[in-house]
Write a protein that holds these residues in place. Structure first.
Motif: not given
Length: 290
Positions: A119, A121, A138-139, A141, A143, A145, A167-168, A265
């Protein structure tokens, strides 16, 4: 006594005579062009007078045309400058997009070589306090994580997820003083632990004896011990090995391969389909649903 025939033609007779003479001359001139030479000479003589009479008007027209041309040139020049600025801005954006494209392609190529789902991020915040090296991405649970999830970039290991919100997430870098990562020497499989030093460009190994088979230039990769990081991910390269006969262990410094201070990233290594986190019991306490 008045002389005979002293009175001349009357005024009317003279007028008629002049009219007839004029008509005759006009007719002859029209047919024969008798006065063309005279007109040419008169035109030559009056040409300077005509030019002098037209000069003020011509100067006014020329000045107006010059002013219009100058205004048009100024306006066109301004339009070209504005267009140049726009193109320069676009070019800078294209350069940035090209760099970003290359970076993302490297990330995707890296993820392909890993043969594991990943993934991507982006960084939201960086905290490089000497006692705590943390990144916020910026990712979260939402997504997929989870706490303990390995984080890498296109060149090496970055760290692992420590806290997760919806969200983070917060990532602790391998350079953090409290972080230890099981590694092995790629050349011979010698296992040890790489510790963070609080310096973004240095890891240390303090648990190998003086006679251990490790030397400058050796590549260190994750060993897979501990269940967090899968084996085989590049971690760093040995910078120097310092041995002291009076000390039981060597002092080893390692250059991290991941761009810890320059990363934009990151890749989060996902679990293979059908498998959960390696340590589900550890993933629960740090997660929250903010």
């Amino acid at each position: 006594m008045k002389p005979l025939f002293s009175q001349g033609p009357s005024t009317t007779a003279r007028l008629i005579l002049l009219v007839m003479l004029s008509v005759l001359l006009l007719t002859l001139d029209h047919r024969q062009g008798l006065t063309d030479p005279l007109r040419r000479h008169l035109s030559t003589l009056t040409h300077p007078i005509k030019m002098a009479a037209e000069l003020p008007g011509n100067l006014i027209d020329l000045t107006g045309e010059s002013l219009r041309s100058r205004r048009e040139l100024i306006a066109e020049n301004q339009r070209l400058r504005d267009r140049q600025k726009i193109y320069e801005a676009r070019l800078q954006r294209l350069d940035a997009l090209e760099v970003e494209n290359i970076r993302l392609r490297r990330l995707l190529d890296s993820s392909y070589e890993l043969e594991r789902p990943v993934l991507i991020a982006e960084l939201m915040q960086v905290d490089l306090d000497p006692f705590s090296h943390l990144l916020q991405i910026d990712k979260g649970s939402a997504a997929g994580v989870h706490v303990g999830q390995p984080v890498i970039d296109s060149t090496g290991v970055i760290g692992q997820v420590e806290r997760v919100s919806r969200l983070s997430a917060t990532v602790r870098l391998i350079s953090d003083p409290s972080h230890g990562l099981p590694v092995q020497v790629n050349r011979n499989g010698l296992r040890t632990v790489a510790l963070g030093t609080g310096r973004i460009n240095t890891l240390s190994i303090t648990s190998l004896p003086n006679n251990a088979d490790i030397r400058a230039g050796d590549l260190l990769v994750t060993s897979g011990l501990g269940g967090r990081f899968p084996a085989g991910y590049p971690v760093g390269e040995v910078r120097q090995v310092v041995t002291d006969p009076g000390e039981p262990f060597s002092r080893i410094e390692v250059d991290p391969l991941g761009a810890l201070g320059r990363v934009q990233e990151v890749l989060l290594i996902l679990e293979r389909p059908g498998r959960g986190p390696d340590n589900p019991a550890e993933a629960t306490p740090g997660a929250d649903d903010e």
